[in-house]
Design an enzyme around this catalytic site. Sequence first.
Site, short mmCIF file in Angstrom:
data_model
loop_
_atom_site.label_atom_id
_atom_site.label_comp_id
_atom_site.label_asym_id
_atom_site.label_seq_id
_atom_site.Cartn_x
_atom_site.Cartn_y
_atom_site.Cartn_z
N CYS A 2 0.87 -1.16 0.00
CA CYS A 2 0.00 0.00 0.00
C CYS A 2 0.92 1.22 0.00
O CYS A 2 2.13 1.09 0.12
CB CYS A 2 -0.86 0.01 1.24
SG CYS A 2 -1.65 -1.57 1.56
N ARG A 27 1.74 1.07 -6.24
CA ARG A 27 2.00 0.17 -5.11
C ARG A 27 0.75 -0.56 -4.65
O ARG A 27 0.83 -1.55 -3.93
CB ARG A 27 2.55 0.98 -3.94
CG ARG A 27 3.86 1.64 -4.24
CD ARG A 27 4.37 2.33 -3.01
NE ARG A 27 4.70 1.35 -1.99
CZ ARG A 27 5.92 1.04 -1.62
NH1 ARG A 27 6.93 1.63 -2.18
NH2 ARG A 27 6.15 0.15 -0.68
N TRP A 75 -3.86 -1.87 -0.93
CA TRP A 75 -3.87 -3.18 -1.60
C TRP A 75 -4.36 -4.15 -0.53
O TRP A 75 -3.66 -4.40 0.45
CB TRP A 75 -2.46 -3.52 -2.07
CG TRP A 75 -2.35 -4.77 -2.89
CD1 TRP A 75 -2.46 -4.88 -4.25
CD2 TRP A 75 -2.08 -6.10 -2.42
NE1 TRP A 75 -2.28 -6.19 -4.63
CE2 TRP A 75 -2.05 -6.96 -3.53
CE3 TRP A 75 -1.87 -6.66 -1.15
CZ2 TRP A 75 -1.81 -8.33 -3.44
CZ3 TRP A 75 -1.64 -8.03 -1.05
CH2 TRP A 75 -1.62 -8.83 -2.20
N ASN A 101 0.54 0.61 6.61
CA ASN A 101 1.02 -0.44 5.70
C ASN A 101 1.54 -1.58 6.58
O ASN A 101 2.20 -1.32 7.58
CB ASN A 101 2.20 0.05 4.86
CG ASN A 101 1.78 1.00 3.77
OD1 ASN A 101 0.59 1.21 3.56
ND2 ASN A 101 2.74 1.57 3.07
N GLY A 102 1.28 -2.81 6.17
CA GLY A 102 1.77 -3.95 6.94
C GLY A 102 0.61 -4.79 7.45
O GLY A 102 -0.53 -4.62 7.02
N GLU A 494 11.29 -16.11 -17.04
CA GLU A 494 10.99 -14.68 -16.97
C GLU A 494 10.00 -14.28 -18.08
O GLU A 494 9.08 -13.49 -17.84
CB GLU A 494 12.30 -13.88 -17.07
CG GLU A 494 12.17 -12.37 -17.05
CD GLU A 494 11.51 -11.79 -15.80
OE1 GLU A 494 11.21 -12.53 -14.86
OE2 GLU A 494 11.26 -10.58 -15.81
N LYS A 498 6.38 -12.61 -17.27
CA LYS A 498 5.96 -11.30 -17.81
C LYS A 498 4.60 -11.45 -18.50
O LYS A 498 3.71 -10.62 -18.31
CB LYS A 498 6.97 -10.76 -18.83
CG LYS A 498 8.27 -10.24 -18.32
CD LYS A 498 8.18 -8.97 -17.50
CE LYS A 498 7.97 -9.23 -16.04
NZ LYS A 498 9.06 -9.39 -15.16
N GLU A 501 1.63 -12.11 -15.87
CA GLU A 501 1.25 -11.09 -14.89
C GLU A 501 0.56 -9.88 -15.50
O GLU A 501 -0.23 -9.23 -14.81
CB GLU A 501 2.44 -10.66 -14.03
CG GLU A 501 3.51 -9.89 -14.75
CD GLU A 501 4.68 -9.54 -13.84
OE1 GLU A 501 4.46 -9.24 -12.68
OE2 GLU A 501 5.82 -9.56 -14.34
N HIS A 517 9.10 -34.58 -20.75
CA HIS A 517 8.71 -35.35 -19.57
C HIS A 517 7.30 -35.00 -19.10
O HIS A 517 7.02 -35.07 -17.90
CB HIS A 517 9.75 -35.15 -18.46
CG HIS A 517 11.12 -35.56 -18.88
ND1 HIS A 517 11.50 -36.87 -18.98
CD2 HIS A 517 12.19 -34.83 -19.31
CE1 HIS A 517 12.75 -36.95 -19.42
NE2 HIS A 517 13.18 -35.71 -19.63
N LYS A 616 3.42 -3.51 -6.51
CA LYS A 616 4.83 -3.44 -6.90
C LYS A 616 5.76 -4.04 -5.86
O LYS A 616 6.71 -4.72 -6.19
CB LYS A 616 5.19 -1.98 -7.16
CG LYS A 616 6.62 -1.75 -7.62
CD LYS A 616 6.87 -2.37 -8.97
CE LYS A 616 8.30 -2.24 -9.42
NZ LYS A 616 8.61 -3.21 -10.49
#
Length: 621
Positions: A2, A27, A75, A101-102, A494, A498, A501, A517, A616
């Site tokens: 947040c 964020r 968030w 935040n937290g 990666e 990308k 997300e 496999h 983020k």
Amino acid sequence: MCGIVAYLGDKQAEGILVEGLKRLEYRGYDSSGAAVCNADGQLNLVRSVGRISNLAEKLDKGHLSGTAGIAHTRWATHGAPVEKNAHPHLDHTGKIAVVHNGIIENFGSLKKWLISKGATFHSDTDTEVIPNLISHFYHKEGQFESGTTNAKKLEMATRLALTELVGTYGITVICSESPDMIIAARKGSPLVLGVGDGEYIISSDAAAIVNHTSRAIYLGDNEMAVVTRDGYITSTIDNIPVASKVEKIEYTLDEIELANYKHYMEKEIFEQPDKIRACLSGRIDLNEGSIKLGGVMDHARELVQARKLNITACGTAWHAGLVAEYIMEELAMLPTEVDYASEFRYRNPIIDQNTLQVVISQSGETIDTLAALREAKNRGALCIGVVNAVGSTIARETDCGVYLHVGPEIGVASTKAFTGQVTVLTMLALFIARRRHMSQQKLHTYLDALNRIPDQMAKILEQNDYIRQTVEPYCDKENWLFLGRGYQFPVALEGALKLKEISYIHAEGMPAAEMKHGPIALITKEMPVVFIVPKCSQYDKIVSNMEEVRARGGRILAVATEGDEDIKKYAEHVFYVPDTLEELQPLLTVLPLQMLAYHAAVIRGHDVDKPRNLAKSVTVE
Ligand code: F6R
């Protein structure tokens, strides 16, 4: 995850708070709110669900007057993203407001206890216990000597409340009975106090401060700042004075503006040539044939004598760590293990004084990475940070480190941080290798190749339109595979991350040989398969894997080395990258994959910079 902004000064707070929230929107962005104290000592509050623009619209209808206020973009962790759960939260008397935040782990028991003392609650959040706990001590009979000012009472009540909390917090507090004061405190969640000319801006991120002042104090863990119109005092939560240093915020406003780009992700992809040049600058010297990493020089002996390297990180940074595993073992001949930071401390990692712990993090605040760092430190490892955000918690808690110097990364999907991390880790490997066994001539070959990377990146970016046109017809495909071997295996991971997300397409990355496999069962013409196949030691083997996919009707796209015309026999579309040393190829091959994901998301109509459910910087476990 947040974002917090608070303001105390001589200007109206509302506009400054909203502008600050907009800069922090990356964020977290499911709801937001602001509380401002006016000259009559009234505390007014406005909250809204959704983007900051919704809050701004609401404020346009009846604005918050006053020169001291706190604000938040959320968030969601505890409680759905609805208005009653948006911050700020008030105590039950309506006098004290808090943004947080937290996560407060013991909020359940505290809430029960506060209710038994007469408090009332209106949200489903853990945060609401904080203003109520402060309020409990603030109003408690006999708690303070008579004559104690309201400001002193608020400060002491906040200290008492914070000692009851289990969990993590970055908070700011404002109270209608002390309208000229804001309290900020942190434990495990960052807070920066911007020191302006007659004004103070407190934020969880320097991005909300830099247009007001470049002078800032990065609060340490378990520290508190009491900010008034006369100045500020910093101390520990339990009131031991702390002499804090005013530091310069390292970046400028330009670096956090969108300029002519549509999205931050696009801007950050295109910045890579310049940013990687900045990352190399002053560190590699082609004339001298040397590599200088000031941040680890004092520990050069331990680095050279190390017997083992552990790398911990999350997400994209973990992929950079995987690339480094290959590089460290190849160049520095140092046995290397890479762990998800979130898993590291749930094993029994074997660490002794010959173990180096490398911790990779763009934000420097990822809680799992921080916890892994603390675990490694407790077990006696020398901890090296590979961090982008200057002054962040991980940067401060590591024994030494190398900053990325790629500028602030705002796009939620990490791009320039990945290439910055791989660049720094390569330099670190060369730094160790040269001191252990690598010849001057060989080092020179690597330095020369590294020095050419920025220009080579610029050349790849010229294919932007071609990549957009190529990806368009594939954008309705809901499942993709990314395959590579050796140095290209982490790049495959990666590329898949990308894509998923930001475009919400299901994608998997894996070593090309592993496909046989199991996953090969999925191959049909409905499943695009991206092979990362530059000219390398495993080239022929990857080409065989391409044959296997083609034989089953798979649609193949490839990232290959310029001049490799043969690859067109196996792939329908090829994105070319310039030739470089095998160890450096990930710095180039990842670029077409970043562009591919970006265009797929834009074509599918998604908000690239604010992908659903993501934030983020992940500051909760
Ligand atoms: C993906 C992404 C995340 C981060 C991860 C670690 O694009 O950005 O996977 O890489 O959350 O973040 P930092 O590097 O800040 O520790």
